[in-house]
Motif scaffolding. Structure first.
Motif, PDB file in Angstrom:
ATOM      1  N   LEU A 321       0.830  -1.203   0.000  1.00  0.00           N
ATOM      2  CA  LEU A 321       0.000   0.000   0.000  1.00  0.00           C
ATOM      3  C   LEU A 321       0.869   1.260   0.000  1.00  0.00           C
ATOM      4  N   ARG A 322       2.025   1.171   0.588  1.00  0.00           N
ATOM      5  CA  ARG A 322       2.945   2.322   0.609  1.00  0.00           C
ATOM      6  C   ARG A 322       3.913   2.276  -0.572  1.00  0.00           C
ATOM      7  N   GLU A 323       4.487   1.086  -0.825  1.00  0.00           N
ATOM      8  CA  GLU A 323       5.573   1.018  -1.817  1.00  0.00           C
ATOM      9  C   GLU A 323       5.090   1.222  -3.247  1.00  0.00           C
ATOM     10  N   HIS A 325       3.027   3.352  -4.462  1.00  0.00           N
ATOM     11  CA  HIS A 325       2.619   4.713  -4.844  1.00  0.00           C
ATOM     12  C   HIS A 325       3.325   5.177  -6.116  1.00  0.00           C
ATOM     13  N   THR A 326       4.637   4.948  -6.192  1.00  0.00           N
ATOM     14  CA  THR A 326       5.422   5.489  -7.306  1.00  0.00           C
ATOM     15  C   THR A 326       4.905   4.965  -8.645  1.00  0.00           C
ATOM     16  N   GLU A 327       4.702   3.648  -8.735  1.00  0.00           N
ATOM     17  CA  GLU A 327       4.248   3.086 -10.013  1.00  0.00           C
ATOM     18  C   GLU A 327       2.794   3.476 -10.300  1.00  0.00           C
ATOM     19  N   HIS A 336       5.759  15.344 -11.724  1.00  0.00           N
ATOM     20  CA  HIS A 336       6.841  16.178 -11.198  1.00  0.00           C
ATOM     21  C   HIS A 336       7.079  15.664  -9.788  1.00  0.00           C
ATOM     22  N   LYS A 337       8.343  15.321  -9.487  1.00  0.00           N
ATOM     23  CA  LYS A 337       8.638  14.714  -8.196  1.00  0.00           C
ATOM     24  C   LYS A 337       9.492  15.652  -7.362  1.00  0.00           C
ATOM     25  N   LEU A 338       8.999  15.999  -6.200  1.00  0.00           N
ATOM     26  CA  LEU A 338       9.766  16.842  -5.285  1.00  0.00           C
ATOM     27  C   LEU A 338       9.993  16.040  -4.020  1.00  0.00           C
ATOM     28  N   VAL A 369       0.870  13.233  -1.808  1.00  0.00           N
ATOM     29  CA  VAL A 369       2.054  13.248  -0.939  1.00  0.00           C
ATOM     30  C   VAL A 369       2.151  11.942  -0.156  1.00  0.00           C
ATOM     31  N   TYR A 370       3.371  11.547   0.120  1.00  0.00           N
ATOM     32  CA  TYR A 370       3.656  10.385   0.968  1.00  0.00           C
ATOM     33  C   TYR A 370       5.116  10.500   1.364  1.00  0.00           C
ATOM     34  N   GLY A 371       5.563   9.629   2.238  1.00  0.00           N
ATOM     35  CA  GLY A 371       6.987   9.735   2.550  1.00  0.00           C
ATOM     36  C   GLY A 371       7.387   9.075   3.842  1.00  0.00           C
ATOM     37  N   GLU A 410      16.559  12.595  -0.442  1.00  0.00           N
ATOM     38  CA  GLU A 410      17.218  11.307  -0.706  1.00  0.00           C
ATOM     39  C   GLU A 410      17.437  10.998  -2.185  1.00  0.00           C
ATOM     40  N   HIS A 411      16.755  11.652  -3.101  1.00  0.00           N
ATOM     41  CA  HIS A 411      16.910  11.284  -4.522  1.00  0.00           C
ATOM     42  C   HIS A 411      18.063  12.008  -5.196  1.00  0.00           C
ATOM     43  N   GLY A 412      18.511  13.132  -4.624  1.00  0.00           N
ATOM     44  CA  GLY A 412      19.613  13.874  -5.220  1.00  0.00           C
ATOM     45  C   GLY A 412      19.135  15.088  -6.008  1.00  0.00           C
TER      46      GLY A 412
HETATM   47  C1  2HG Z   1       9.626   6.167  -2.042  1.00  0.00           C
HETATM   48  O1  2HG Z   1       9.855   6.508  -0.897  1.00  0.00           O
HETATM   49  C2  2HG Z   1      10.583   6.577  -3.118  1.00  0.00           C
HETATM   50  O2  2HG Z   1       8.672   5.442  -2.344  1.00  0.00           O
HETATM   51  C3  2HG Z   1       9.924   7.167  -4.351  1.00  0.00           C
HETATM   52  O3  2HG Z   1      11.576   7.415  -2.633  1.00  0.00           O
HETATM   53  C4  2HG Z   1       9.260   8.474  -4.067  1.00  0.00           C
HETATM   54  O4  2HG Z   1       7.873   8.258  -5.979  1.00  0.00           O
HETATM   55  C5  2HG Z   1       8.427   9.026  -5.213  1.00  0.00           C
HETATM   56  O5  2HG Z   1       8.294  10.253  -5.292  1.00  0.00           O
END
Ligand code: 2HG
Ligand code: FAD
Ligand code: ZN
Length: 454
Positions: A321-323, A325-327, A336-338, A369-371, A410-412
């Motif tokens: 459910l958390r991981e 999100h990106t896909e 746009h990713k901040l 938002v998530y994190g 963390e992404h640079g």
């Molecule tokens: C995460 O925590 C990754 O899932 C990706 O750092 C964050 O998709 C993102 O913006």
């Protein structure tokens, strides 16, 4: 000149590993988000450190830029060409050495994929301290180059902390080697530490001595529904203080959950819906942690709005459910990713103010938002604006600086945030970084356009 360079590269890595066919090159030329990319002059896939050195020497002689690339899961455009560079793929540098079971260390090639290193070390009772959703593609070299964070920074720190020793090739082909690397080593500058987070601008990392962490086999994961970002920060803080086994504290919202459920065909974690959710993971090598996590939640009166799993399948279902999100976001458009962080006492304010800041810059944009709330790190994803429209990026990063935060947690910096590096760190700090870059890579061939404007 170009033809001579290509012929030279073919001689170094062999015809098969110097990709000329545009169809074969395509996957190396666009980033994971689809927002960044360009045509490469060539994609080369060296097999050894000496081949990496020869590729770099040839590119310096020809004054052609080199973009180091691992798994190409980076999210700031630093792993793909801008136009006309040679992409140096590290994926064939994937050899994994024997595990030093006593010391808890292993030397792996920069191109080794995180999941395969995890699979190799776990049976020996050890684990890799950094973990995240891109584990099946991200490489150890890429993780060091970005100083990747992930979900267990609370417990084990970021990638820089996992590096005991390294081997890397400088732009002129000089090989730097400090392997295996000692736990205590005060012999001059910390070069491994400098390479961590250098994003391919100082040297190509070819090998890494990983300092492993004990495998925490007993795990429990809870998802807790909450009414506000303030409540989420307060719960996170109490858990960090009171639950010694805590490994991860992650935040997501109901909008994000909706997107993930729809995209993945997954089931909601609980019958009731809440504006915010925290995912908490606890882990220990010997003791059962589910009881301690459950009583930690009860102590805060959260048990009725929480679900808990300590079996592998249940934990995996909650983590999805958390991981994912990106896909799920990428399936709806090019985001746009901040990736930002603020002091924890400003975190709730950031979450609350971000939607309005984005709406003011682009009323039609959609914000999710998530994190990693335990680290003060928020991922702001915005769908809608075109890839080259910086208005929402500027609005969010302006707000982050106002709150005393960092424009990259963390992404640079990559190419996405080059203009914000000076705003964040100041002219003097960036000039000092530039001096390091000029000393290590005087011809400026390593990842031009990343961190600094060329
Ligand atoms: C995460 O925590 C990754 O899932 C990706 O750092 C964050 O998709 C993102 O913006
Ligand atoms: P690449 O994307 O190939 O490259 C990234 C940068 O490192 C580029 O600048 C490249 O030039 C440089 N580089 C790569 N290899 C080398 C080398 N051997 N030597 C020198 N420079 C090199 N990141 C996090 O920090 N935390 C997360 O939780 C997280 N979750 C993610 C989840 C998903 C689904 C995705 C797609 C990405 C996520 N990321 C996360 C971002 C990304 O996975 C990390 O930045 C990762 O460390 C990149 O590794 P890579 O091998 O794919 O590197
Ligand atoms: Zn993250």
């Amino acid at each position: 000149m170009t033809d001579a360079l290509l012929a030279g590269l073919r001689r170094v890595v062999g015809e098969r590993h110097c990709l000329a066919d545009p169809a074969l090159r395509a996957g190396y030329e666009t980033d994971w988000t689809g927002r960044f990319g360009g045509r490469a002059l060539s994609v080369v896939r060296p097999r050894t450190t000496e081949e990496v050195a020869a590729v770099l020497r040839a590119c310096v002689d020809a004054r052609v830029g080199v973009v180091p690339q691992g798994g190409n899961t980076g999210l700031v455009g630093g792993s793909v060409p801008r136009g006309g560079e040679v992409v140096l793929s590290t994926r064939r540098l994937s050899e994994q050495g024997p595990i030093d079971v006593e010391a808890g260390e292993v030397t792996v090639g920069a191109g080794a994929v995180l999941a395969s290193v995890q699979d190799a070390v776990r049976p020996a009772g050890w684990d890799v301290g950094v973990d995240f959703g891109a584990r099946d593609s991200a490489t150890i070299g890429g993780m060091v180059a970005t100083n990747a964070g992930g979900v267990h920074v609370l417990r084990h720190g970021p990638m820089r902390r996992q590096v005991g020793g390294f081997e890397a090739v400088m732009a002129d082909g000089t090989i730097l080697r400090r392997l295996p690397g000692m736990a205590k080593d005060n012999t001059g500058y910390d070069m491994a530490g400098l390479l961590a987070g250098s994003e391919g601008t100082l040297a190509v990392i070819t090998s890494v001595r990983l300092r492993l962490v004990p495998r925490l086999e007993h795990r429990a994961v809870a998802v807790i529904g909450l009414a506000s970002a303030r409540a989420a920060v307060a719960v996170a803080s109490t858990l960090r203080r009171g639950l010694a086994s805590v490994m991860a504290i992650e935040l997501f919202t109901d909008d994000g959950l909706d997107l993930v459920l729809g995209h993945g065909g997954l089931a909601a974690p609980m019958a009731a819906r809440h504006p915010f959710y925290l995912l908490v993971e606890a882990g220990d090598a010997v003791a059962d942690v589910a009881g301690a996590l459950a009583s930690g939640l009860e102590g805060q009166g959260l048990a009725d709005d929480a679900v808990l799993a300590d079996d592998e399948g249940g934990r995996h279902r909650l983590w999805q459910l958390r991981e994912r999100h990106t896909e799920a976001i990428n399936a709806d458009g090019v985001p746009h990713k901040l990736d930002v962080s603020v002091p924890l006492n400003r975190y709730a304010e950031l979450v609350e103010r971000v939607p309005a800041a984005v709406a003011e810059a682009d009323p039609a944009a959609r914000t999710i938002v998530y994190g990693h709330v335990g680290d003060g790190n928020l991922h702001v994803n915005v769908l809608g604006p075109g890839p080259d429209d910086p208005a929402v990026d500027d609005a969010v990063l302006e707000l982050v600086l106002e709150l005393g935060g960092s424009v990259s947690a963390e992404h640079g910096i990559g190419v996405a945030k080059v203009d914000w590096l000076v705003r964040d760190r100041g002219e003097a700090a960036v000039a000092a970084m530039r001096a390091i870059k000029d000393a290590w890579d005087p011809s400026g061939i390593l990842n031009p356009g990343v961190l600094f404007r060329p």
